[in-house]
Design a protein around this motif. Structure first.
Motif, PDB file in Angstrom:
ATOM      1  N   THR A 112       0.858  -1.193   0.000  1.00 18.74           N
ATOM      2  CA  THR A 112       0.000   0.000   0.000  1.00 18.74           C
ATOM      3  C   THR A 112       0.897   1.247   0.000  1.00 18.74           C
ATOM      4  N   GLU A 113       0.264   2.404  -0.227  1.00 21.37           N
ATOM      5  CA  GLU A 113       1.032   3.655  -0.266  1.00 21.37           C
ATOM      6  C   GLU A 113       1.710   3.916   1.095  1.00 21.37           C
ATOM      7  N   GLU A 114       0.949   3.662   2.141  1.00 18.26           N
ATOM      8  CA  GLU A 114       1.483   3.890   3.495  1.00 18.26           C
ATOM      9  C   GLU A 114       2.685   2.975   3.761  1.00 18.26           C
ATOM     10  N   GLU A 115       2.545   1.715   3.369  1.00 14.19           N
ATOM     11  CA  GLU A 115       3.656   0.763   3.569  1.00 14.19           C
ATOM     12  C   GLU A 115       4.874   1.178   2.740  1.00 14.19           C
ATOM     13  N   GLU A 116       4.603   1.699   1.554  1.00 16.06           N
ATOM     14  CA  GLU A 116       5.708   2.116   0.679  1.00 16.06           C
ATOM     15  C   GLU A 116       6.501   3.247   1.340  1.00 16.06           C
ATOM     16  N   GLN A 117       5.775   4.230   1.860  1.00 14.77           N
ATOM     17  CA  GLN A 117       6.464   5.366   2.531  1.00 14.77           C
ATOM     18  C   GLN A 117       7.280   4.876   3.714  1.00 14.77           C
ATOM     19  N   ASP A 118       6.657   4.004   4.494  1.00 10.49           N
ATOM     20  CA  ASP A 118       7.317   3.482   5.695  1.00 10.49           C
ATOM     21  C   ASP A 118       8.583   2.693   5.310  1.00 10.49           C
ATOM     22  N   LEU A 119       8.481   1.855   4.283  1.00 17.42           N
ATOM     23  CA  LEU A 119       9.617   1.027   3.873  1.00 17.42           C
ATOM     24  C   LEU A 119      10.748   1.891   3.300  1.00 17.42           C
ATOM     25  N   ARG A 120      10.389   2.915   2.525  1.00 18.65           N
ATOM     26  CA  ARG A 120      11.432   3.810   1.964  1.00 18.65           C
ATOM     27  C   ARG A 120      12.175   4.529   3.095  1.00 18.65           C
ATOM     28  N   GLU A 121      11.439   4.933   4.098  1.00 22.88           N
ATOM     29  CA  GLU A 121      12.078   5.639   5.230  1.00 22.88           C
ATOM     30  C   GLU A 121      12.955   4.662   6.009  1.00 22.88           C
ATOM     31  N   LYS A 122      12.421   3.451   6.257  1.00 18.53           N
ATOM     32  CA  LYS A 122      13.165   2.487   7.088  1.00 18.53           C
ATOM     33  C   LYS A 122      14.443   2.025   6.393  1.00 18.53           C
ATOM     34  N   VAL A 123      14.362   1.764   5.101  1.00 21.43           N
ATOM     35  CA  VAL A 123      15.530   1.218   4.413  1.00 21.43           C
ATOM     36  C   VAL A 123      16.687   2.225   4.447  1.00 21.43           C
ATOM     37  N   LYS A 124      16.361   3.505   4.386  1.00 26.12           N
ATOM     38  CA  LYS A 124      17.414   4.534   4.466  1.00 26.12           C
ATOM     39  C   LYS A 124      18.132   4.423   5.812  1.00 26.12           C
ATOM     40  N   ARG A 125      17.327   4.346   6.855  1.00 25.96           N
ATOM     41  CA  ARG A 125      17.876   4.321   8.210  1.00 25.96           C
ATOM     42  C   ARG A 125      18.645   3.020   8.466  1.00 25.96           C
ATOM     43  N   TYR A 126      18.023   1.899   8.122  1.00 27.19           N
ATOM     44  CA  TYR A 126      18.659   0.600   8.387  1.00 27.19           C
ATOM     45  C   TYR A 126      19.973   0.483   7.618  1.00 27.19           C
ATOM     46  N   SER A 127      19.959   0.938   6.333  1.00 22.81           N
ATOM     47  CA  SER A 127      21.166   0.708   5.532  1.00 22.81           C
ATOM     48  C   SER A 127      22.297   1.634   5.970  1.00 22.81           C
ATOM     49  N   SER A 128      21.970   2.802   6.540  1.00 22.41           N
ATOM     50  CA  SER A 128      23.074   3.661   6.994  1.00 22.41           C
ATOM     51  C   SER A 128      23.669   3.154   8.310  1.00 22.41           C
ATOM     52  N   GLU A 129      22.850   2.512   9.147  1.00 22.51           N
ATOM     53  CA  GLU A 129      23.349   2.123  10.477  1.00 22.51           C
ATOM     54  C   GLU A 129      23.636   0.642  10.650  1.00 22.51           C
TER      55      GLU A 129
END
Ligand code: GLY
Length: 352
Positions: free
Chosen positions: A94-111
């Motif tokens: 869903t759109e909401e899941e997409e936004q959440d996943l895009r935000e999370k992947v940025k954070r997870y991949s940097s840390e």
């Protein structure tokens, strides 16, 4: 030291094996080998796909990094091969899941996670054409993995016995505690004493300690389907291809120890599976299982220690993932008196 571990799930066994390897004499009290959630679990090692945060994320990632060594050692000791696959594909539907996943992947991949690949819909469908066209975005977390939990549990029992552990087919029904010291534990027919006790009784922890751990029921399906690639993780269902079958999981139900397989549970998973991979409508249903995750109000573990005992519980959706680090923490406490920072993070006093 003579140590009694109560609970024969992945946590109890992993702790027991670590203690045996360190030279302790270990007895494991188990009332029913197949009762625990570990046998039913999907076996995903998925801190990122599960969207974990804070202390729980840190603990989970630390444990994930121990997994390869833990599995290699287990296979060496037991002589058993345990199926393991790498990489989980997290889907946004869903759109909401997409936004959440895009935000999370940025954070997870940097840390935390170095091996990450993102897919826009077209790229994803080009590589994995069987996935639903409704998918909006996906991330492959390469460091996540999946283990066949039945093979894992069998290997743990074999390793425990090969290392000289003694299995007691006992239901520990009562604990005699004087302040922060355990004097004795009782089964229906006998009593047991040890120098040190470890309690890892999963969803049944409340039988011995008044901590807020409760069962969270999950249905899981075993199906026959020609899927071979990565585990697919979505909000509708997760789909786990293994060597001999495919798992579809799992419901999350607060119904106490209700062992019934219900039409509602099966419906949720069959519809969820077909939503993610439409061709699974035609898959053969082989088996439906029910298990009880050890839940807590904030979904984090409960770790507690006294003078001569440890309580290691409340691993909820991540017991398989958490086993290596939980076992390390237990060994360091028993051998060196080292109190891990996670005893503070996961103390039961947080609920008061
Ligand atoms: N770890 C997935 C589940 O508990 O369903």
């Amino acid at each position: 030291m003579e140590i009694l571990v109560v609970g024969g799930g992945v946590i109890g066994l992993s702790v027991a094996i670590n203690l045996l390897l360190a030279g302790h004499k270990v007895k494991l009290a188990v009332r029913d080998r197949k009762e625990g959630a570990s046998w039913v679990a999907g076996g995903m090692l998925a801190p990122f796909s599960e969207g974990l945060e804070g202390e729980l994320l840190r603990f989970s990632v630390e444990s994930l990094h121990l997994w390869h060594e833990y599995l290699d050692r287990l296979q060496d000791i037991s002589g058993r091969r345990v199926y393991f696959s790498e990489g989980i594909l997290r889907l946004a539907l869903t759109e909401e899941e997409e936004q959440d996943l895009r935000e999370k992947v940025k954070r997870y991949s940097s840390e935390f996670c170095k091996s990450v690949a993102s897919y826009e819909t077209e790229e994803l469908l080009c590589e994995f054409p069987y996935i639903t066209k409704d998918v909006r975005y996906a991330v492959l977390y390469g460091e996540e993995g999946n283990v066949d939990t039945e093979e894992l549990m069998e290997a743990l029992y074999v390793a425990f016995e090969k290392l000289g552990g003694e299995l007691l087919n006992e239901d520990i029904v009562r604990v005699r505690r004087e302040g922060e010291r355990i004097e004795k534990v009782f089964s229906v027919f006998g009593e047991f004493t040890a120098d040190f006790y470890v309690f890892a009784t999963g969803a049944w922890l409340k039988e011995h300690f008044n901590f807020p751990v409760f069962p969270v029921k999950g249905h899981i399906l075993r199906i026959n389907a020609p899927l071979k690639d990565y585990v697919l993780y979505s909000s509708a269902a997760y789909i786990i291809p293994r060597e001999k079958d495919v798992l579809v999981g799992a419901t999350t139900e607060n119904k106490g120890f209700d062992r019934r397989i219900t039409l509602g549970g099966v419906k949720q998973l069959t519809e969820g599976a077909a939503r993610v991979v439409p061709s699974l409508q035609e898959a053969e249903l082989l088996e439906v299982r029910v298990g009880f995750r050890p839940g807590t109000p904030d979904e984090k573990p409960v770790f507690y220690f006294g003078e001569n005992f440890l309580v290691l519980g409340g691993h909820y959706r991540n017991g398989i993932l958490h086993a290596p680090l939980t076992a390390e923490i237990a060994l360091r406490f028993v051998d060196k008196g080292e109190v891990s920072e996670y005893f503070k993070s996961f103390s039961p006093y947080r609920f008061k």
